[in-house]
Design an enzyme around this catalytic site. Structure first.
Site, short mmCIF file in Angstrom:
data_model
loop_
_atom_site.label_atom_id
_atom_site.label_comp_id
_atom_site.label_asym_id
_atom_site.label_seq_id
_atom_site.Cartn_x
_atom_site.Cartn_y
_atom_site.Cartn_z
N SER A 36 0.81 -1.22 0.00
CA SER A 36 0.00 0.00 0.00
C SER A 36 0.85 1.27 0.00
CB SER A 36 -0.96 -0.04 1.20
OG SER A 36 -1.93 0.96 1.11
N ASP A 63 -2.36 6.45 -3.57
CA ASP A 63 -1.23 5.80 -2.91
C ASP A 63 -0.70 4.69 -3.80
OD1 ASP A 63 -3.25 3.93 -2.60
OD2 ASP A 63 -2.66 3.37 -0.58
N ASP A 89 -0.94 1.50 -4.08
CA ASP A 89 -1.77 0.45 -4.69
C ASP A 89 -3.13 0.97 -5.14
OD1 ASP A 89 -2.82 0.73 -2.09
OD2 ASP A 89 -3.45 -1.35 -2.01
N ASP A 121 -5.72 2.33 -3.62
CA ASP A 121 -6.97 2.19 -2.86
C ASP A 121 -7.23 3.37 -1.93
OD1 ASP A 121 -5.13 1.66 -0.85
OD2 ASP A 121 -6.08 -0.20 -0.17
#
Length: 459
Positions: A102, A243, A245, A247
């Site tokens: 993440s 960010d 990833d 999400d």
């Protein structure tokens, strides 16, 4: 009871250090494959990743484990986490895997797991996986004739782009909008700029050239400096920060001011409430969301439900309550009308829709409430059980009483890092400063005592 390998968002750690080693990742693939092969029909797993260098290593290791267990692996390459959840459903897979840490630096990585419905796996299933990881699986693997295969899938990122675009109301276009999008050198570096451009915006993409080590490096939702500079430079209407990833999302308005997840939730909730789209007359957030958001929603006659930190817990509460908006101040925003997990691009599109439909500037739109003063401190620790000490518990109780009913004190262990997070919130800043500083000292002191005790025992 705490889980052995899984944290609040899957398994996470430093690449090439346990548990983020190739041999352990292969064991995870075997364990998950054995469990799902016995329960499902398609024996299909879709695997996505972000742009970290270690993603290649972990992807190959997971594929070895899954195919050894008889699963068919479909490799998506770099895609946002919500794309994995979406494609898990559309490709009728039994399982979705996202290789990502993440918003963490490039040297970390992780493994997130999704079920066939696109939702993250429950604690109960994760515990079963942990038990299998610690078991000899040699007799449970596939026979020679049943070994699975791996296939690299091309073009599915465009299916996600089309899916994201369809979440925008049909009568809304982004024509004439100047938008800067910070891709964090991460998984959304292709999807986000392309989707915004196809919807009519003039797009300025930054941090969209990943090299394996620059993901989240002074960019994205954890560092807005370069985005603010670009918004000011090109006189953009809005800046969007994702960010690593994809999400999470934070917004920068046309004045280069930060808009956090709480304000974004307030905007969408108010708009959907007015237009009859809000379900259940409430919103789900975490214990870290600002008290100002709760007061704002209450004035609108809406309920705010708080959960533990982690978008999986937000999603669980949304499903239980029948709500269709949930999220975190950090920028995880879940809109269950569209998806099953946090989706930075989709959330940004809904904010842009609110902006276009209200014909207002982003700075005006996103000032829904005045945040209550909030202080957040992190204490790096060695003893993860320091909060269980009676002296620490007593100090927390006393500090909570001192703040009173119109303030909040939240102290918790991070699920992804060796730190204790201390958050104080209330209208009296001086009292907050004193209480939070006191709790930092208490926790650091008792953690140090734990280290001294451990060294004496080992001597």
């Amino acid at each position: 009871m705490a889980q052995k390998y899984f944290g609040t968002d899957g398994i996470r750690g430093k690449a090439n250090v346990f548990p983020m080693t190739p041999d352990f990742a292969m064991k995870v693939g075997m364990a998950v494959g054995v469990l799902f092969r016995s329960q499902r029909q398609s024996r299909r797993v879709v695997i996505g990743k972000d742009t970290r260098l270690s993603g290649y290593m972990l992807e190959n290791a997971l594929v070895s484990g899954f195919t050894a267990a008889g699963m068919e692996a479909f490799l998506l390459g770099p895609v946002p986490t919500p794309a994995v959840a979406m494609l898990c459903r559309s490709l009728r897979a039994d399982l979705g895997v996202m290789i990502s840490a993440s918003h963490n630096p490039f040297y970390d990585n992780g493994i997130k797991l999704f079920g066939p419905d696109g939702f993250k796996l429950s604690d109960e299933i994760e515990k079963k996986i942990e038990q299998l990881i610690d078991t000899d699986l040699s007799k449970s693997l596939a026979s020679c004739a049943e070994i699975g295969y791996a296939k690299r899938v091309e073009g599915d990122i465009y299916r996600y782009i089309e899916y994201a675009k369809r979440t925008l109301p049909r009568d809304v276009r982004l024509d004439a909008l100047r938008i800067v999008v910070d891709c964090a050198n991460g998984a959304a570096y292709k999807a986000a700029p392309r989707a915004l451009w196809e919807l009519g915006a003039e797009v300025f993409a930054i941090n969209d050239a990943p090299n394996g080590t620059n993901i989240n490096q002074k960019c994205g939702s954890t560092d807005l400096a370069s985005l603010k500079q670009k918004v000011h430079e090109v006189r953009a209407d809005v800046g969007i920060a994702l960010d690593g990833d994809g999400d999470r999302v934070l917004i920068v308005d046309e004045k280069a001011q930060t808009v956090d997840g709480d304000q974004l939730i307030a905007v969408i909730a108010e708009h959907w409430h007015k237009t009859g789209r809000l379900q259940g007359n409430g919103v789900v957030t975490t214990i870290m969301s600002n008290l100002g958001l709760e007061r704002f929603l209450n004035r609108k006659g809406l309920e705010l439900v708080r959960t533990n930190v982690g978008d999986r817990y937000v999603v669980d509460a949304m499903r239980q309550k029948g709500y269709n908006i949930g999220g975190e101040a950090s920028g995880h925003i879940v809109l269950s009308d569209f998806g099953t997990t946090g989706d930075g691009l989709v959330a940004a599109l809904q904010i842009l829709a609110c902006m276009q439909e209200s014909q207002s500037s982003m700075s005006h739109l996103c000032k829904r409430f005045e945040p209550v003063p909030q202080i957040l401190k992190n204490v790096t620790i060695k003893n993860k059980n320091v909060l269980k000490k009676n002296q620490v518990k007593t100090a927390i109780d006393q500090a909570t009483q001192r703040l009173g009913n119109e303030a909040r004190l939240v102290i918790r262990a991070s699920g992804t890092e060796p730190v204790i997070r201390i958050m104080g919130e209330g209208d009296e800043r001086e009292v907050l400063d004193a209480v939070v500083a006191e709790m930092v000292d208490v926790i650091a002191h008792h953690d140090a005592l734990s280290k001294v005790g451990a060294s004496l025992e080992g001597s």
